[in-house]
Each structure stands twice: as C-alpha cells, then as structure tokens.
Design an enzyme around this catalytic site. Structure first.
Site, PDB file in Angstrom:
ATOM      1  N   CYS A   1       0.818  -1.231   0.000  1.00  0.00           N
ATOM      2  CA  CYS A   1       0.000   0.000   0.000  1.00  0.00           C
ATOM      3  C   CYS A   1       0.845   1.272   0.000  1.00  0.00           C
ATOM      4  O   CYS A   1       0.665   2.162  -0.835  1.00  0.00           O
ATOM      5  CB  CYS A   1      -0.980  -0.016   1.168  1.00  0.00           C
ATOM      6  SG  CYS A   1      -0.253   0.137   2.810  1.00  0.00           S
TER       7      CYS A   1
ATOM      8  N   HIS B   1      -2.805   1.300   6.731  1.00  0.00           N
ATOM      9  CA  HIS B   1      -3.166   1.217   5.310  1.00  0.00           C
ATOM     10  C   HIS B   1      -3.350   2.613   4.725  1.00  0.00           C
ATOM     11  O   HIS B   1      -3.840   3.526   5.388  1.00  0.00           O
ATOM     12  CB  HIS B   1      -4.445   0.404   5.111  1.00  0.00           C
ATOM     13  CG  HIS B   1      -4.716   0.111   3.666  1.00  0.00           C
ATOM     14  ND1 HIS B   1      -3.943  -0.752   2.916  1.00  0.00           N
ATOM     15  CD2 HIS B   1      -5.659   0.597   2.821  1.00  0.00           C
ATOM     16  CE1 HIS B   1      -4.399  -0.794   1.672  1.00  0.00           C
ATOM     17  NE2 HIS B   1      -5.444   0.014   1.594  1.00  0.00           N
TER      18      HIS B   1
ATOM     19  N   HIS C   1      -5.847   2.050  -4.547  1.00  0.00           N
ATOM     20  CA  HIS C   1      -4.872   1.529  -3.581  1.00  0.00           C
ATOM     21  C   HIS C   1      -4.430   0.120  -3.955  1.00  0.00           C
ATOM     22  O   HIS C   1      -4.993  -0.526  -4.843  1.00  0.00           O
ATOM     23  CB  HIS C   1      -5.468   1.550  -2.167  1.00  0.00           C
ATOM     24  CG  HIS C   1      -6.605   0.576  -1.955  1.00  0.00           C
ATOM     25  ND1 HIS C   1      -6.852  -0.036  -0.742  1.00  0.00           N
ATOM     26  CD2 HIS C   1      -7.566   0.101  -2.803  1.00  0.00           C
ATOM     27  CE1 HIS C   1      -7.903  -0.818  -0.841  1.00  0.00           C
ATOM     28  NE2 HIS C   1      -8.361  -0.755  -2.077  1.00  0.00           N
TER      29      HIS C   1
END
Length: 344
Positions: free
Chosen positions: A259, A308, A320
């Site tokens: 991420c 995240h 993402h």
C-alpha cells in the site's frame, strides 16, 4: 484316568459388567456413525477470516517496511562514517609524518629538543598541556601537534559513533527478520483457509472482487483531477497507470506494490519524495479530516494504527494496493475505517 472338570462359569456380576461394557461400546460406535461431520466454514466465513488475516499481515508489513527503511539508512550512515574515518586516518598519518620529518632533521643536526623526543616515544595528548614543553616547540610544531590532537579526538568520536550504529543495525536486522516471519505466517494461514474452498467458491470470490473494483472505477470522475495540485494529479495519474499490478509485501514498484509502496512510488513519479511507510506518510503534509474536503491525489489513511494508505480518486473512491492476492484497484472509501487525508 484323566479327570474331566466342567469349565467354571463366569459369575453373574462379571457377565453383567461385560454386557454393560459391550452395550456402551455399541452405543458409542452408533453415535460416532450417526454424528454429523464437523461443518465446513462457508465461503463468506472463510472470506471474513482471510480478510482479517490480510489486515494483520499488512500491519506487520508496514512494521517490516519501517525496519527495512531504518536498516538502509543505518547502512548509508555507517558507510559515510567509515569513509570519514579512513580519510581522517590518512590526514592523521600525514600530520605525524610531518612531525617525524622535522624531528629527523633536528636529530641529524644534533639539535632535537626534548619535546619532540617525547612525542616520538609517547602520546602527544600529554605534553601539550605542559607549558614548559610548549615553550620548547616552534610555533609550526605546536600547530601541527594541535592538529594531531584534534584529529585523534575526531577519529575516536567517529569510531564510537560507528560502533553504536553497528549495534543498532544488528538489532534492526533482528527486528526485520521477526516482522518478515510474522507477515509470512499470516499469509500462510490465509492461504491454508483459502485452500479449503472449492474451485467454484474461489472463482466466485475473485469475481466479486473484480465486480466491486469495476463498480468503484465507474464511479471515479476521471475529469476531476483539475481540482488537485499539479503534482497530486501527476501522482494519481501514475497510480492509475499501474492498475492491475499485484500486491506484494515490501514492494515499491514498478511492477508490484504494497500500500505505501504504491503511494511513495506514485509521488516519486511526480517528482515528490515522501516517506516509505504509511505511518510516516501520515505526517508528510496537511491533514484533512473531512471526506468532503478531499481532492484527487490526496493520501488517504485507514485504521486506527494507520497501517493502510491509498490515493483519493474522487466521488468517495480510493485507488490503492489492498492486500496479498489482490491487485492495484479502485475501492469505496467506506469499505475501510477512514481516519484522515493528507495533502502533499
């Protein structure tokens, strides 16, 4: 003549016990035969457990990334210090050689003074503190000896700093190994669960993911990047160019990402350097706590520990790298616990 005895009959109590035991064994066997087999978890239950394991793996991944970044930084710092020490030692040797040459010239002329004799046989740190010694040296010799003292102190300090950093590097490598094992353990556990699904169930889950990504992508306003800064728009465009690339923990592109690897790579393509981990990226710009104030290209942080991160894509969507087994894709911002955005 042999005597034939009638076999002894078992007692009534013994017969009763044996009969009862046999009946119990038969009952247990019947229960085992009739017992319902342990229920296999449903596809949705497996998905929920796997999603949780992927989240835990990503938490460990960001800690792994932080340890890896620290290791690389320490290695560079140690290399720089070691180069400085090597150069400093050369300078110190040259200074000592110059004093030695002066002493040799005085020796040949028969006029070597006691201070230089002392220097040649011990540490110069001791006798510069003595005024009587300093008086016997020429100004040039005093200056050279002061430089030697200063260089020795510098080298001692740099060697001590290098030693401390080497210890830090060793502990960081140990931490890196632990975090890597944690990630691998979570991923292996998730894969074990996925292996309990049939091929049809796996295909159904993959199809649902693809459908959700397409639906999210359809809601993205591709003409909305005008509201973003030039660099944010460029970073978002870079991220769009790698949609479909696989998630790989620790990866920073250009063909696979985790991420924070995706967000740091995307901004690098726009000429902007941001930190490696999601937690560090959370402090890389101005925080925006209202979803309605987000602009395309803003960083978007999720979960309480900020493990995240993605790029805001407009219309309530985020671009993402989700987790192992998935690819870079669009997703609704509401699918994860939003914390805040960051405008670089």
């Amino acid at each position: 003549m042999a005597t034939h005895r009638r076999p002894k009959q078992p007692s009534r109590a013994r017969v009763t016990v044996l009969t009862t035991a046999a009946a119990a064994a038969v009952a247990i066997s019947a229960q085992a035969a009739n017992a319902a087999p342990s229920e296999k978890p449903s596809k949705d239950e497996v998905k929920a457990k796997v999603d949780k394991l992927y989240e835990e793996a990503e938490q460990a991944t960001e800690k792994y990334n932080g340890a890896k970044e620290k290791q690389e930084k320490l290695q560079k710092e140690i290399s720089t210090i070691q180069d400085n020490v090597a150069r400093g030692q050369e300078e110190l040797n040259e200074l000592r050689d110059s004093i030695g040459l002066a002493a040799a010239a005085q020796y040949r002329s028969g006029s070597i003074d006691s201070s230089l004799q002392l220097f040649l046989s011990s540490n110069p740190d001791d006798y510069l503190d003595k005024a009587s010694t300093a008086d016997q040296l020429s100004a040039q010799q005093v200056e050279a000896l002061k430089k030697i003292q200063e260089k020795q102190r510098e080298l001692a300090q740099e060697r001590s700093e290098a030693s401390d950093k080497l210890k830090d590097l060793s502990s960081t490598r140990t931490e890196l190994g632990k975090k890597k094992k944690q990630v691998q353990s979570k991923l292996a556990e998730a894969q074990k669960l996925l292996n309990t699904l049939t091929a049809a169930e796996k295909a159904a889950l993959a199809a649902a993911d693809q459908r959700a990504s397409r639906d999210a992508g359809a809601r993205v306003d591709l003409g909305n990047t005008g509201s973003a800064s030039g660099r944010a728009a460029a970073a978002f465009s870079a991220a769009q160019s790698v949609i479909g690339s696989p998630y790989v923990y620790g990866a920073t592109g250009p063909s696979s990402f985790d991420c924070s690897g995706l967000t740091s790579w995307a901004y690098a393509q726009a000429g902007v350097s941001i930190p490696r981990t999601s937690q560090a990226q959370a402090n890389a710009g101005t925080r925006i706590y209202s979803e309605s104030q987000l602009k395309v290209g803003d960083l978007v942080l999720f979960y309480g520990d900020l493990h995240h991160i993605g790029l805001y894509a407009g219309n309530g969507q985020v671009l993402h790298a989700p987790h192992t087994g998935a690819t870079v894709r669009y997703e609704s911002i509401g699918n994860m616990p939003f914390q805040f955005g960051v405008r670089i």
